[in-house]
Motif scaffolding. Structure first.
Motif, PDB file in Angstrom:
ATOM      1  N   SER A  83       0.826  -1.216   0.000  1.00 12.89           N
ATOM      2  CA  SER A  83       0.000   0.000   0.000  1.00 12.89           C
ATOM      3  C   SER A  83       0.853   1.255   0.000  1.00 12.89           C
ATOM      4  CB  SER A  83      -0.915   0.012   1.229  1.00 12.89           C
ATOM      5  OG  SER A  83      -1.937  -0.948   1.131  1.00 12.89           O
ATOM      6  N   ASP A  84       0.409   2.228  -0.779  1.00 10.47           N
ATOM      7  CA  ASP A  84       1.007   3.562  -0.764  1.00 10.47           C
ATOM      8  C   ASP A  84       0.155   4.429   0.170  1.00 10.47           C
ATOM      9  OD1 ASP A  84       0.645   6.505  -2.161  1.00 10.47           O
ATOM     10  OD2 ASP A  84       2.722   5.790  -2.140  1.00 10.47           O
ATOM     11  N   PRO A  85       0.722   4.973   1.241  1.00 11.01           N
ATOM     12  CA  PRO A  85      -0.078   5.698   2.233  1.00 11.01           C
ATOM     13  C   PRO A  85      -0.928   6.819   1.650  1.00 11.01           C
ATOM     14  CG  PRO A  85       2.081   5.234   3.128  1.00 11.01           C
ATOM     15  CD  PRO A  85       2.129   4.830   1.678  1.00 11.01           C
ATOM     16  N   ILE A  86      -0.356   7.641   0.782  1.00 10.34           N
ATOM     17  CA  ILE A  86      -1.133   8.764   0.229  1.00 10.34           C
ATOM     18  C   ILE A  86      -2.250   8.263  -0.671  1.00 10.34           C
ATOM     19  CG2 ILE A  86      -1.009  10.835  -1.193  1.00 10.34           C
ATOM     20  CD1 ILE A  86       0.231  11.033   1.640  1.00 10.34           C
ATOM     21  N   ALA A  87      -1.968   7.207  -1.440  1.00  7.68           N
ATOM     22  CA  ALA A  87      -3.016   6.636  -2.292  1.00  7.68           C
ATOM     23  C   ALA A  87      -4.165   6.091  -1.447  1.00  7.68           C
ATOM     24  CB  ALA A  87      -2.432   5.530  -3.168  1.00  7.68           C
ATOM     25  N   GLU A  88      -3.860   5.513  -0.297  1.00  8.94           N
ATOM     26  CA  GLU A  88      -4.916   4.996   0.581  1.00  8.94           C
ATOM     27  C   GLU A  88      -5.752   6.132   1.163  1.00  8.94           C
ATOM     28  OE1 GLU A  88      -5.752   1.974   0.837  1.00  8.94           O
ATOM     29  OE2 GLU A  88      -4.012   0.917   0.000  1.00  8.94           O
ATOM     30  N   VAL A  89      -5.101   7.215   1.530  1.00 13.57           N
ATOM     31  CA  VAL A  89      -5.827   8.379   2.037  1.00 13.57           C
ATOM     32  C   VAL A  89      -6.753   8.930   0.955  1.00 13.57           C
ATOM     33  CG1 VAL A  89      -5.578  10.752   2.878  1.00 13.57           C
ATOM     34  CG2 VAL A  89      -4.042   8.966   3.714  1.00 13.57           C
ATOM     35  N   ASP A  90      -6.261   9.021  -0.280  1.00 16.72           N
ATOM     36  CA  ASP A  90      -7.073   9.526  -1.386  1.00 16.72           C
ATOM     37  C   ASP A  90      -8.237   8.590  -1.701  1.00 16.72           C
ATOM     38  OD1 ASP A  90      -5.468  11.756  -1.632  1.00 16.72           O
ATOM     39  OD2 ASP A  90      -4.234  10.911  -3.247  1.00 16.72           O
ATOM     40  N   GLU A  91      -8.000   7.276  -1.583  1.00 14.70           N
ATOM     41  CA  GLU A  91      -9.082   6.320  -1.854  1.00 14.70           C
ATOM     42  C   GLU A  91     -10.220   6.490  -0.854  1.00 14.70           C
ATOM     43  OE1 GLU A  91      -9.785   1.546  -1.439  1.00 14.70           O
ATOM     44  OE2 GLU A  91      -7.989   2.177  -2.532  1.00 14.70           O
ATOM     45  N   ALA A  92      -9.900   6.659   0.419  1.00 16.79           N
ATOM     46  CA  ALA A  92     -10.945   6.871   1.416  1.00 16.79           C
ATOM     47  C   ALA A  92     -11.731   8.146   1.117  1.00 16.79           C
ATOM     48  CB  ALA A  92     -10.323   6.939   2.810  1.00 16.79           C
ATOM     49  N   ALA A  93     -11.027   9.207   0.711  1.00 19.78           N
ATOM     50  CA  ALA A  93     -11.704  10.466   0.373  1.00 19.78           C
ATOM     51  C   ALA A  93     -12.626  10.283  -0.818  1.00 19.78           C
ATOM     52  CB  ALA A  93     -10.669  11.550   0.091  1.00 19.78           C
ATOM     53  N   ALA A  94     -12.209   9.477  -1.809  1.00 18.19           N
ATOM     54  CA  ALA A  94     -13.042   9.231  -2.982  1.00 18.19           C
ATOM     55  C   ALA A  94     -14.300   8.449  -2.616  1.00 18.19           C
ATOM     56  CB  ALA A  94     -12.236   8.467  -4.032  1.00 18.19           C
ATOM     57  N   LYS A  95     -14.199   7.558  -1.643  1.00 22.58           N
ATOM     58  CA  LYS A  95     -15.365   6.771  -1.247  1.00 22.58           C
ATOM     59  C   LYS A  95     -16.396   7.614  -0.501  1.00 22.58           C
ATOM     60  CE  LYS A  95     -12.906   2.344  -0.898  1.00 22.58           C
ATOM     61  NZ  LYS A  95     -12.272   1.386   0.039  1.00 22.58           N
ATOM     62  N   VAL A  96     -15.938   8.536   0.337  1.00 28.06           N
ATOM     63  CA  VAL A  96     -16.879   9.318   1.126  1.00 28.06           C
ATOM     64  C   VAL A  96     -17.446  10.504   0.357  1.00 28.06           C
ATOM     65  CG1 VAL A  96     -15.342  10.988   2.253  1.00 28.06           C
ATOM     66  CG2 VAL A  96     -17.273  10.032   3.522  1.00 28.06           C
ATOM     67  N   ALA A  97     -16.789  10.932  -0.728  1.00 29.96           N
ATOM     68  CA  ALA A  97     -17.217  12.140  -1.440  1.00 29.96           C
ATOM     69  C   ALA A  97     -18.650  12.069  -1.950  1.00 29.96           C
ATOM     70  CB  ALA A  97     -16.253  12.435  -2.588  1.00 29.96           C
ATOM     71  N   PRO A  98     -19.104  10.970  -2.600  1.00 27.55           N
ATOM     72  CA  PRO A  98     -20.495  10.946  -3.056  1.00 27.55           C
ATOM     73  C   PRO A  98     -21.507  10.997  -1.918  1.00 27.55           C
ATOM     74  CG  PRO A  98     -19.196   9.255  -4.166  1.00 27.55           C
ATOM     75  CD  PRO A  98     -18.357   9.779  -3.050  1.00 27.55           C
ATOM     76  N   ILE A  99     -21.146  10.406  -0.765  1.00 28.22           N
ATOM     77  CA  ILE A  99     -22.035  10.441   0.391  1.00 28.22           C
ATOM     78  C   ILE A  99     -22.213  11.871   0.893  1.00 28.22           C
ATOM     79  CG2 ILE A  99     -22.257   9.714   2.803  1.00 28.22           C
ATOM     80  CD1 ILE A  99     -22.724   7.431   0.890  1.00 28.22           C
ATOM     81  N   ARG A 100     -21.115  12.576   1.030  1.00 26.57           N
ATOM     82  CA  ARG A 100     -21.200  13.952   1.534  1.00 26.57           C
ATOM     83  C   ARG A 100     -21.864  14.887   0.527  1.00 26.57           C
ATOM     84  NH1 ARG A 100     -15.599  14.866   5.075  1.00 26.57           N
ATOM     85  NH2 ARG A 100     -15.984  13.119   6.503  1.00 26.57           N
ATOM     86  N   ALA A 101     -21.641  14.608  -0.759  1.00 28.68           N
ATOM     87  CA  ALA A 101     -22.317  15.419  -1.770  1.00 28.68           C
ATOM     88  C   ALA A 101     -23.835  15.214  -1.705  1.00 28.68           C
ATOM     89  CB  ALA A 101     -21.782  15.056  -3.161  1.00 28.68           C
ATOM     90  N   ALA A 102     -24.253  13.956  -1.523  1.00 28.04           N
ATOM     91  CA  ALA A 102     -25.688  13.671  -1.414  1.00 28.04           C
ATOM     92  C   ALA A 102     -26.278  14.337  -0.180  1.00 28.04           C
ATOM     93  CB  ALA A 102     -25.917  12.166  -1.375  1.00 28.04           C
ATOM     94  N   LEU A 103     -25.572  14.297   0.941  1.00 31.86           N
ATOM     95  CA  LEU A 103     -26.068  14.962   2.156  1.00 31.86           C
ATOM     96  C   LEU A 103     -26.230  16.456   1.943  1.00 31.86           C
ATOM     97  CD1 LEU A 103     -23.859  13.129   4.805  1.00 31.86           C
ATOM     98  CD2 LEU A 103     -26.359  12.964   4.616  1.00 31.86           C
ATOM     99  N   ALA A 104     -25.307  17.046   1.196  1.00 26.92           N
ATOM    100  CA  ALA A 104     -25.352  18.487   0.954  1.00 26.92           C
ATOM    101  C   ALA A 104     -26.346  18.875  -0.146  1.00 26.92           C
ATOM    102  CB  ALA A 104     -23.956  18.998   0.594  1.00 26.92           C
TER     103      ALA A 104
END
Length: 404
Positions: free
Chosen positions: A376-397
């Motif tokens: 695992s690449d640490p920064i890539a893992e951080v970015d992957e988590a952000a990509a997963k939560v982005a549609p959820i937060r967009a829908a909430l907003a």
């Protein structure tokens, strides 16, 4: 109150939306009759207490392979089924594993079940007032998340674990009625378990695409998801060609095969589909299908103890992964990384509570993460988590994105 467990005979507030996993035949005609609640720290075995409650309401939890084409009755009401929810912490208790940090949503039970009957036209509840969402507050910074990934890689290097799933939490204040925002989450593209479950002063909404466990037509099935890329042609090619993603995925498939094989009453476990690429919102994800026939009586309590918490959100070996999760994650997993779905008279269908949010009286909560391996690449893992939560937060907003 029974052994620290609440069993309520009442008519709770009407649903904010269709319960996750509810059959389409119900046509959203759900009327809650009674519910069951268990919080971590309450006495008793949550798997057995839940089974006792559901069995008392005429549902076939002692032998999940049994089918029945007629609704059973309880008193003067016809029971159509029950919505079930099991938190990640409750799953750890059931598995005999280490429980992580304190949940950020302590008002939500760790095990919750609602028995429903059909009603002609259920009312839709509103908490009142226009929805306003405040700024997000994260449980860790990008650097702290990346450092946790490095800690897992070090543990893998020592031979403590083979893979660990790391999850971060974020919350935002809100005012007004969360109902429309929760229904937007549940309606996201690819949400196999899209739905809303609510209790007294809280609710969760899920857009989960992942099956934790399904029992139908004499088979027990799990569909682990592991491996993510942007939903572009280039992303699909990259996912299919990635040795790291495939190795991570196969490791979890092996774990799920072992979970089903340990379950008393099952026949040979087979992998019916391996590394199939499917879409959730703006992401490609790799999914496999693992199943086994039910050869003898299998009860709900044994099934929950075998599969909870889900392998794709813990790691391998599961109990060792739970120890690393408890040591590294600064916030509890709350309603996420658990199970939610439906128990009917002829099937059980529980989704894994990824892509899941919770609201309490003051804040809305989200979680996201990913599986960490030696490569695992640490920064890539951080970015992957952000990509997963982005549609959820967009829908909430209430934002429209290409993910919808």
């Amino acid at each position: 109150m029974v052994h620290g467990t609440e069993i309520n005979d009442h008519s709770p507030r009407p649903p904010l939306g269709v319960p996750p996993g509810a059959p389409t035949a119900c046509q959203a005609r759900h009327h809650a009759l009674r519910d069951f609640r268990w919080h971590q720290g309450d006495p008793g075995d949550p798997a057995e207490l839940l089974s006792d409650f559901l069995a008392a309401n005429g549902l076939p939890v002692r032998n999940l392979g049994r089918t029945d084409d007629k609704n059973r009755t309880f008193g003067d009401s016809t029971i159509c089924g029950a919505a079930l929810y099991v938190s990640a912490d409750a799953g750890s208790v059931m598995a005999g594993g280490t429980v992580g940090a304190a949940t950020p949503v302590p008002g939500i039970p760790d095990v919750y079940a609602v028995v429903y009957e059909h009603t002609p036209k259920p009312a839709r509840a509103a908490w009142g007032g226009a929805w306003t969402l405040g700024p997000w507050r994260e449980s860790w910074t990008r650097a702290e998340h990346a450092n946790a990934v490095e800690e897992v890689r070090a543990a893998i290097g020592r031979g403590d674990v083979y893979q660990v799933n790391m999850v971060g939490h974020g919350s935002a204040g809100y005012t007004g009625d969360p109902g429309p925002a929760l229904r937007r989450v549940a309606a996201l593209r690819g949400a196999r378990y899209g739905g809303v479950l609510a209790g007294d002063g809280w609710a969760l909404a899920t857009a989960s695409p992942e099956t934790l466990v399904e029992v139908r037509d004499g088979r027990v099935i799990t569909r682990p998801i592991k491996g993510t890329r942007p939903a572009t042609e280039a992303g699909r090619r990259e996912l299919l060609a990635s040795p790291k993603e495939r190795a991570e995925h196969v490791m979890i498939v092996d774990l799920e095969r072992n979970d089903l094989a340990r379950l008393p009453g099952t026949g040979p476990v087979t992998v019916d589909e391996l590394f199939a690429v499917r879409r959730w919102c703006g992401l490609w994800q790799a999914e496999s299908v693992v199943s086994a026939p039910l050869r003898a009586q299998v009860g709900l309590a044994d099934l929950l103890r075998a599969v909870c918490p889900g392998g794709s959100v813990t790691g391998a070996p599961k109990l060792a992964a739970l120890e690393r999760i408890a040591a590294l994650e600064p916030a509890g997993r709350g309603v996420s990384m658990g199970a939610v779905g439906w128990l009917g008279h002829d099937h059980l269908d529980l989704g894994l509570t990824i892509r899941t949010v919770a609201v309490d009286g003051a804040r809305v909560h989200t979680w996201a993460g990913g599986g960490i391996t030696a490569d695992s690449d640490p920064i890539a893992e951080v970015d992957e988590a952000a990509a997963k939560v982005a549609p959820i937060r967009a829908a909430l907003a209430g934002l429209t994105t290409g993910a919808a």
